[in-house]
Write an enzyme that holds these catalytic residues in place. Structure first.
Site, PDB file in Angstrom:
ATOM      1  N   HIS A 129      -5.471   9.541  -0.005  1.00 53.71           N
ATOM      2  CA  HIS A 129      -5.470   8.707   1.389  1.00 53.71           C
ATOM      3  C   HIS A 129      -6.227   9.312   2.338  1.00 53.71           C
ATOM      4  O   HIS A 129      -5.882   9.446   3.579  1.00 53.71           O
ATOM      5  CB  HIS A 129      -4.091   8.800   1.960  1.00 53.71           C
ATOM      6  CG  HIS A 129      -3.688   7.425   2.667  1.00 53.71           C
ATOM      7  ND1 HIS A 129      -3.852   7.313   3.907  1.00 53.71           N
ATOM      8  CD2 HIS A 129      -3.284   6.023   2.284  1.00 53.71           C
ATOM      9  CE1 HIS A 129      -3.712   6.095   4.300  1.00 53.71           C
ATOM     10  NE2 HIS A 129      -3.203   5.331   3.113  1.00 53.71           N
TER      11      HIS A 129
ATOM     12  N   ASP B 117       0.850  -1.214   0.115  1.00 52.67           N
ATOM     13  CA  ASP B 117       0.081   0.107  -0.148  1.00 52.67           C
ATOM     14  C   ASP B 117       0.825   1.340  -0.127  1.00 52.67           C
ATOM     15  O   ASP B 117       2.189   1.229   0.311  1.00 52.67           O
ATOM     16  CB  ASP B 117      -0.896   0.071   1.313  1.00 52.67           C
ATOM     17  CG  ASP B 117      -1.839  -0.959   1.266  1.00 52.67           C
ATOM     18  OD1 ASP B 117      -2.010  -1.843   0.198  1.00 52.67           O
ATOM     19  OD2 ASP B 117      -2.993  -0.876   2.193  1.00 52.67           O
ATOM     20  N   ASP B 118       0.430   2.291  -0.511  1.00 53.98           N
ATOM     21  CA  ASP B 118       0.711   3.741  -0.239  1.00 53.98           C
ATOM     22  C   ASP B 118       1.881   4.032  -1.181  1.00 53.98           C
ATOM     23  O   ASP B 118       2.417   5.234  -1.176  1.00 53.98           O
ATOM     24  CB  ASP B 118       1.265   4.036   1.184  1.00 53.98           C
ATOM     25  CG  ASP B 118       0.145   3.906   2.406  1.00 53.98           C
ATOM     26  OD1 ASP B 118      -0.924   3.567   1.868  1.00 53.98           O
ATOM     27  OD2 ASP B 118       0.597   3.698   3.533  1.00 53.98           O
TER      28      ASP B 118
ATOM     29  N   HIS C 244       3.837  -2.198   3.007  1.00 54.89           N
ATOM     30  CA  HIS C 244       3.737  -0.803   2.453  1.00 54.89           C
ATOM     31  C   HIS C 244       5.128  -0.538   1.589  1.00 54.89           C
ATOM     32  O   HIS C 244       6.216  -0.730   2.300  1.00 54.89           O
ATOM     33  CB  HIS C 244       3.700   0.009   3.626  1.00 54.89           C
ATOM     34  CG  HIS C 244       2.316   0.091   4.355  1.00 54.89           C
ATOM     35  ND1 HIS C 244       2.309  -1.161   5.324  1.00 54.89           N
ATOM     36  CD2 HIS C 244       1.217   0.680   4.158  1.00 54.89           C
ATOM     37  CE1 HIS C 244       0.933  -0.884   5.724  1.00 54.89           C
ATOM     38  NE2 HIS C 244       0.471   0.058   5.096  1.00 54.89           N
TER      39      HIS C 244
ATOM     40  N   HIS D 186      -5.727   2.592  -4.350  1.00 50.66           N
ATOM     41  CA  HIS D 186      -5.931   3.023  -2.952  1.00 50.66           C
ATOM     42  C   HIS D 186      -6.155   4.417  -2.562  1.00 50.66           C
ATOM     43  O   HIS D 186      -5.635   5.309  -1.779  1.00 50.66           O
ATOM     44  CB  HIS D 186      -4.239   2.816  -2.282  1.00 50.66           C
ATOM     45  CG  HIS D 186      -4.149   2.837  -0.861  1.00 50.66           C
ATOM     46  ND1 HIS D 186      -5.106   1.830  -0.158  1.00 50.66           N
ATOM     47  CD2 HIS D 186      -3.230   3.280  -0.160  1.00 50.66           C
ATOM     48  CE1 HIS D 186      -4.625   2.040   1.203  1.00 50.66           C
ATOM     49  NE2 HIS D 186      -3.679   2.912   1.315  1.00 50.66           N
TER      50      HIS D 186
HETATM   51 ZN    ZN Z   1      -2.643   3.260   3.026  1.00 51.77          ZN
END
Ligand code: ZN
Length: 404
Positions: free
Chosen positions: A277, A223-224, A364, A273
Site C-alpha cells: 500500500h 480494498d485493503d 473496504h 492492490h
Molecule cells: Zn487501499
C-alpha cells in the site's frame, strides 16, 4: 540522493502465555491533505499485540507531529510500516518491521528496521545473538555472505538486525541503505526449528454467475483486505448469490489463504492492490513493478490465482504505473467513504444515492461497519433490480451490450 538512516530498536519485555499461534495481519490506513499512512503488522491474539500496537501508534503519532503543511498532493509525507518477516514455531516468534518515512518536500526517504524475538518457554524477549553457540563463526558467515552477495564489508554485528525464518536467518545491515542476506542455519544453531511443510495446492474452480446483460448491473469492490471481517462479507455475498471484487494487499495473502480460496470458489474476484500500500505514483519503475509482481506471485503461489485487475493504493495513477503493468487499472465511480464515516446508514446512503447502471462501488473489507452496511445495501440494490457482479463480469456485460 543521500538516504538517511534512522535506526530504532524495539526493546520490550513482557510475560505472556501463548497456546495458540494463529495470527492475522492488521492494517491501519490513514490519508489526509498532508500525509499518507499505511501500517501493516501481525496480530497474534496475545499480549505481544499490545507492545506492537503501542509501538506502531507511537510511530504514527511521531510522524504526524513532524508534518509540515504541504501545498501540493505530491509533497505529502508518507509513513509506511510493514512486517518484512514474521515467523513463529512452537517456541519462538520473530518479527522484523521495516519503516519507511518519506518527506515529500525534501524527497528524502528514511528507513529504519525494528526487530524482536520472543521466547514462549521463558516468557521473555531475546537477543537473537544469544541463541548461537559460536558468535565468531556466525559473524564470519554473515560477513562472507554480505561480501559475496552485496559486495559490502561489515565490521561488526552492531548495525545488523536479525530475523529468524524457517531454517534460516535474515540479516539486515544498515549503512547508506538497507541491505539484507539470508543465511542457512543448521548445526551451529541452538534452536530446534520446525521446518514448515509446503502446502498442497488446491484446484479452485470458478463457479461462474449467469450474467443477464439486460439487467442493470453494478460491481461492489473491497480494498485493503483481507481482514477478520472478510469472511462475514463473503458469507453475506453468498447468502444473496452475489459476487464482488476484492483488491487485496499482497502482504496479507498468505495469512488468509484459506479464506481467499473460499472466496474464489464462491465466484468472487481477487484484484491486486499492491504489496504494502505505498503511494505508487512517486515510486521508481522497479519499485512499482515490485509492488505489483510480489502480489501477483504470492497469489499464484498460495491460492493458484492470477489477478487481471490492479487498483493502485490510494487510487493514485500516473503514466509510469500504466506503462509498467499489463493489468487493467480499475478505480471506482461511487465512494462510500466507509474508511472515514462510522455511521452504517450513512455509508449505505452514500452507496445508493446516485447509483446507476454500470457503477463500481468502493468499500473496504477492513471495518465492521462496512460488513454491517453491506447487509443493508445488498437487499436494497436487489430490490431496485440490480444484479451485483465482479468488475470483470461488469466489463463482460458492457462488452456483450456493445455487440447487441
Ligand atoms: Zn487501499
Amino acid at each position: 540522493m543521500i538516504i538517511l538512516i534512522l535506526v530504532t530498536l524495539l526493546e520490550i519485555i513482557y510475560f505472556i502465555n501463548m497456546d495458540n499461534y494463529s495470527y492475522y495481519p492488521h492494517t491501519i490506513i490513514e490519508e489526509d491533505r498532508n500525509y499518507l499512512v499505511t501500517a501493516t503488522y501481525p496480530k497474534t491474539n496475545t499480549k505481544l499485540d499490545n507492545d506492537i500496537e503501542k509501538f506502531i501508534i507511537d510511530e504514527i503519532n511521531r510522524f504526524k507531529n513532524n508534518i509540515i503543511n504541504s501545498k501540493y498532493l505530491l509533497e505529502r509525507n508518507e509513513l509506511n510500516i510493514d512486517y518484512d518477516y514474521f515467523y513463529f514455531n512452537d517456541r519462538y516468534i520473530s518479527l522484523v518491521l521495516k519503516i519507511s518515512n518519506y518527506n515529500g518536500k525534501t524527497k528524502i526517504n528514511n528507513y529504519s528496521i525494528v526487530s524482536c524475538l520472543y521466547d514462549k518457554d521463558k516468557n521473555v524477549y531475546l537477543d537473537i545473538l544469544d541463541l548461537f553457540y559460536d558468535l565468531d563463526k556466525l559473524f564470519i558467515n554473515i560477513k562472507k555472505e554480505f561480501k559475496d552477495k552485496e559486495n559490502i564489508s561489515i565490521d561488526s554485528l552492531d548495525k545488523t538486525y536479525i530475523g529468524l525464518i524457517d531454517n534460516k536467518l535474515v540479516v539486515y545491515y544498515i549503512s547508506d541503505n538497507i541491505y539484507y542476506i539470508n543465511l542457512g542455519i543448521d548445526n551451529n544453531f541452538k534452536l530446534n526449528i520446525v521446518k514448515s511443510t509446503k502446502e498442497e495446492y488446491e484446484e479452485i474452480r470458478n463457479t461462474a454467475n449467469v450474467l443477464d446483460p439486460s439487467k442493470p448491473t453494478i460491481a461492489i469492490t473491497f480494498d485493503d483486505g483481507p481482514s477478520r471481517y472478510t469472511e462475514d462479507i463473503i458469507n453475506t455475498l453468498e447468502k444473496y448469490n452475489c459476487n464482488a471484487t476484492f483488491f487485496v494487499l499482497g502482504n496479507k495473502v498468505s495469512a488468509y489463504q484459506e479464506l481467499l480460496k473460499k472466496s474464489i470458489k464462491n465466484g468472487n474476484e481477487i484484484g491486486n492492490h499492491t504489496y504494502n500500500h505505498k503511494w505508487l505514483s512517486r515510486l521508481s519503475k522497479n519499485e512499482i513493478i515490485e509492488q505489483i509482481n510480489r502480489t501477483q506471485n504470492i497469489l499464484k503461489d498460495t491460492v493458484n490465482y492470477t489477478p487481471t485487475l490492479l487498483r493502485p493504493s490510494y487510487g493514485s495513477v500516473n503514466d509510469r504505473i500504466r506503462k509498467n503493468t499489463n493489468l487493467d487499472i480499475v478505480l471506482w465511480t461511487i465512494d462510500t467513504k466507509d474508511w472515514k464515516i462510522h455511521n452504517v446508514d450513512r455509508i449505505v446512503e452514500l452507496a445508493i444515492r446516485n447509483i446507476e447502471d454500470g457503477d463500481i462501488i468502493l468499500m473496504h473489507d477492513t471495518y465492521k461497519r462496512t460488513d454491517e452496511a453491506l447487509k443493508k445495501l445488498i437487499p436494497i440494490l436487489l430490490d431496485k433490480g440490480y444484479q451485483i457482479v465482479t468488475v470483470s463480469e461488469l466489463e463482460e456485460i458492457k462488452l456483450i451490450r456493445s455487440k447487441l
